[in-house]
Every structure is written in structure tokens, then in C-alpha cells.
Design a protein around this motif. Structure first.
Motif, PDB file in Angstrom:
ATOM      1  N   PRO A  13      14.070   1.577   3.030  1.00 50.77           N
ATOM      2  CA  PRO A  13      14.757   0.385   2.511  1.00 50.77           C
ATOM      3  C   PRO A  13      14.016  -0.302   1.360  1.00 50.77           C
ATOM      4  O   PRO A  13      14.644  -0.685   0.370  1.00 50.77           O
ATOM      5  CB  PRO A  13      14.846  -0.531   3.732  1.00 50.77           C
ATOM      6  CG  PRO A  13      14.813   0.404   4.901  1.00 50.77           C
ATOM      7  CD  PRO A  13      13.929   1.542   4.481  1.00 50.77           C
ATOM      8  N   ALA A  14      12.701  -0.451   1.464  1.00 49.05           N
ATOM      9  CA  ALA A  14      11.950  -1.139   0.407  1.00 49.05           C
ATOM     10  C   ALA A  14      11.966  -0.329  -0.885  1.00 49.05           C
ATOM     11  O   ALA A  14      12.151  -0.876  -1.976  1.00 49.05           O
ATOM     12  CB  ALA A  14      10.516  -1.406   0.858  1.00 49.05           C
ATOM     13  N   ALA A  15      11.781   0.991  -0.775  1.00 47.23           N
ATOM     14  CA  ALA A  15      11.798   1.855  -1.964  1.00 47.23           C
ATOM     15  C   ALA A  15      13.175   1.834  -2.612  1.00 47.23           C
ATOM     16  O   ALA A  15      13.294   1.776  -3.840  1.00 47.23           O
ATOM     17  CB  ALA A  15      11.396   3.274  -1.592  1.00 47.23           C
ATOM     18  N   GLN A  16      14.239   1.844  -1.791  1.00 48.49           N
ATOM     19  CA  GLN A  16      15.590   1.801  -2.345  1.00 48.49           C
ATOM     20  C   GLN A  16      15.835   0.485  -3.077  1.00 48.49           C
ATOM     21  O   GLN A  16      16.621   0.438  -4.026  1.00 48.49           O
ATOM     22  CB  GLN A  16      16.629   1.987  -1.232  1.00 48.49           C
ATOM     23  CG  GLN A  16      16.666   3.413  -0.704  1.00 48.49           C
ATOM     24  CD  GLN A  16      17.669   3.604   0.420  1.00 48.49           C
ATOM     25  OE1 GLN A  16      18.281   2.653   0.898  1.00 48.49           O
ATOM     26  NE2 GLN A  16      17.831   4.838   0.855  1.00 48.49           N
ATOM     27  N   ALA A  17      15.145  -0.583  -2.648  1.00 50.99           N
ATOM     28  CA  ALA A  17      15.291  -1.883  -3.305  1.00 50.99           C
ATOM     29  C   ALA A  17      14.413  -1.979  -4.555  1.00 50.99           C
ATOM     30  O   ALA A  17      14.419  -2.991  -5.246  1.00 50.99           O
ATOM     31  CB  ALA A  17      14.946  -3.004  -2.328  1.00 50.99           C
ATOM     32  N   ARG A  77       0.847  -1.200   0.000  1.00 49.31           N
ATOM     33  CA  ARG A  77       0.000   0.000   0.000  1.00 49.31           C
ATOM     34  C   ARG A  77       0.882   1.249   0.000  1.00 49.31           C
ATOM     35  O   ARG A  77       0.561   2.237  -0.633  1.00 49.31           O
ATOM     36  CB  ARG A  77      -0.933  -0.007   1.213  1.00 49.31           C
ATOM     37  CG  ARG A  77      -1.977   1.101   1.125  1.00 49.31           C
ATOM     38  CD  ARG A  77      -3.135   0.897   2.040  1.00 49.31           C
ATOM     39  NE  ARG A  77      -2.707   0.986   3.432  1.00 49.31           N
ATOM     40  CZ  ARG A  77      -3.447   0.570   4.447  1.00 49.31           C
ATOM     41  NH1 ARG A  77      -4.625   0.028   4.239  1.00 49.31           N
ATOM     42  NH2 ARG A  77      -3.010   0.686   5.675  1.00 49.31           N
ATOM     43  N   THR A  78       2.004   1.186   0.716  1.00 46.22           N
ATOM     44  CA  THR A  78       2.932   2.310   0.777  1.00 46.22           C
ATOM     45  C   THR A  78       4.360   1.794   0.836  1.00 46.22           C
ATOM     46  O   THR A  78       4.639   0.877   1.603  1.00 46.22           O
ATOM     47  CB  THR A  78       2.687   3.161   2.059  1.00 46.22           C
ATOM     48  OG1 THR A  78       1.315   3.482   2.152  1.00 46.22           O
ATOM     49  CG2 THR A  78       3.513   4.430   2.053  1.00 46.22           C
ATOM     50  N   ALA A  79       5.221   2.366   0.026  1.00 50.37           N
ATOM     51  CA  ALA A  79       6.664   2.168   0.167  1.00 50.37           C
ATOM     52  C   ALA A  79       7.205   3.550   0.523  1.00 50.37           C
ATOM     53  O   ALA A  79       7.137   4.479  -0.279  1.00 50.37           O
ATOM     54  CB  ALA A  79       7.286   1.647  -1.126  1.00 50.37           C
ATOM     55  N   VAL A  80       7.682   3.699   1.760  1.00 49.48           N
ATOM     56  CA  VAL A  80       8.124   4.996   2.254  1.00 49.48           C
ATOM     57  C   VAL A  80       9.250   5.531   1.373  1.00 49.48           C
ATOM     58  O   VAL A  80      10.250   4.835   1.163  1.00 49.48           O
ATOM     59  CB  VAL A  80       8.599   4.871   3.724  1.00 49.48           C
ATOM     60  CG1 VAL A  80       9.139   6.194   4.243  1.00 49.48           C
ATOM     61  CG2 VAL A  80       7.467   4.366   4.603  1.00 49.48           C
ATOM     62  N   PRO A  81       9.089   6.754   0.808  1.00 44.36           N
ATOM     63  CA  PRO A  81      10.132   7.310  -0.059  1.00 44.36           C
ATOM     64  C   PRO A  81      11.482   7.328   0.655  1.00 44.36           C
ATOM     65  O   PRO A  81      11.580   7.763   1.803  1.00 44.36           O
ATOM     66  CB  PRO A  81       9.652   8.730  -0.347  1.00 44.36           C
ATOM     67  CG  PRO A  81       8.156   8.662  -0.164  1.00 44.36           C
ATOM     68  CD  PRO A  81       7.950   7.660   0.948  1.00 44.36           C
ATOM     69  N   GLY A  82      12.502   6.799  -0.007  1.00 45.07           N
ATOM     70  CA  GLY A  82      13.837   6.767   0.572  1.00 45.07           C
ATOM     71  C   GLY A  82      14.051   5.650   1.582  1.00 45.07           C
ATOM     72  O   GLY A  82      15.150   5.458   2.074  1.00 45.07           O
TER      73      GLY A  82
END
Length: 97
Positions: A37-41, A30-35
Motif C-alpha cells: 500500500p505505501a509503495a503504491q501511494a 527504511r523499507t516500502a514493500v514493493p507492491g
């Protein structure tokens, strides 16, 4: 003790709902926090996490257990589906903000 962090908000997709929607069973991002760990991946809102360290992804509890048992800097193998295409990534866990 510092807990590790994915930077994700996920919603489980039960097997029946997945079948009806034509998506894989797993954890809907639902959300990948900008910046985070998940978004960076490379994970994005709308992806469906299908495996976590090789195990079927069925519950948010799996992610919570990892944040309690792994340290920041540890990696987690994630299998996911985006628009019907399967992919994999490695998330390097961060430190809980």
C-alpha cells in the motif's frame, strides 16, 4: 479480525538527530514493500513521514494503532519529505499478508 497493512518499515528520527542531520523529525522509511500500500501511494525508501492524518509523525506506535483501528480499504493521509521537498499522499490500507 483482519488487520490492515501499510507495507512499511519505519524508524523514528528524534528531534535532536533530525536537527543534526538536517532532516525533518518524523518516521524514516527504511523499507516500502514493493507492491504494498505505501509503495503504491508513492512512498519510497529514504522518505521521512512527517504527518499521519494531520498529526505530527513521531512514533511507530501511531502506524500500529492505525493498523489495529482502521480496516483494509480505509485511507490514511500522509505528509512526507523527500530530498528536502514536502509532499502528501493518501495510502489505501491493504490486508495483512
Amino acid at each position: 479480525m483482519t488487520h490492515s497493512y501499510f507495507g512499511l518499515v519505519t524508524v523514528p528520527i528524534p528531534r535532536e538527530a533530525a536537527a543534526q542531520a538536517g532532516v525533518p523529525e518524523g518516521l524514516y522509511v527504511r523499507t516500502a514493500v514493493p507492491g504494498g500500500p505505501a509503495a503504491q501511494a508513492g512512498l519510497q525508501e529514504g522518505d521521512v513521514i512527517t504527518t499521519i492524518n494531520g498529526q505530527p509523525a513521531t512514533s511507530n506506535t501511531q502506524l500500529q494503532e492505525i493498523t489495529l483501528t482502521k480496516k483494509p480499504g480505509d485511507t490514511v493521509d500522509i505528509g512526507y519529505d523527500r530530498n528536502g521537498k514536502s509532499a502528501t499522499t493518501k495510502i489505501t490500507l491493504g490486508t495483512q499478508p
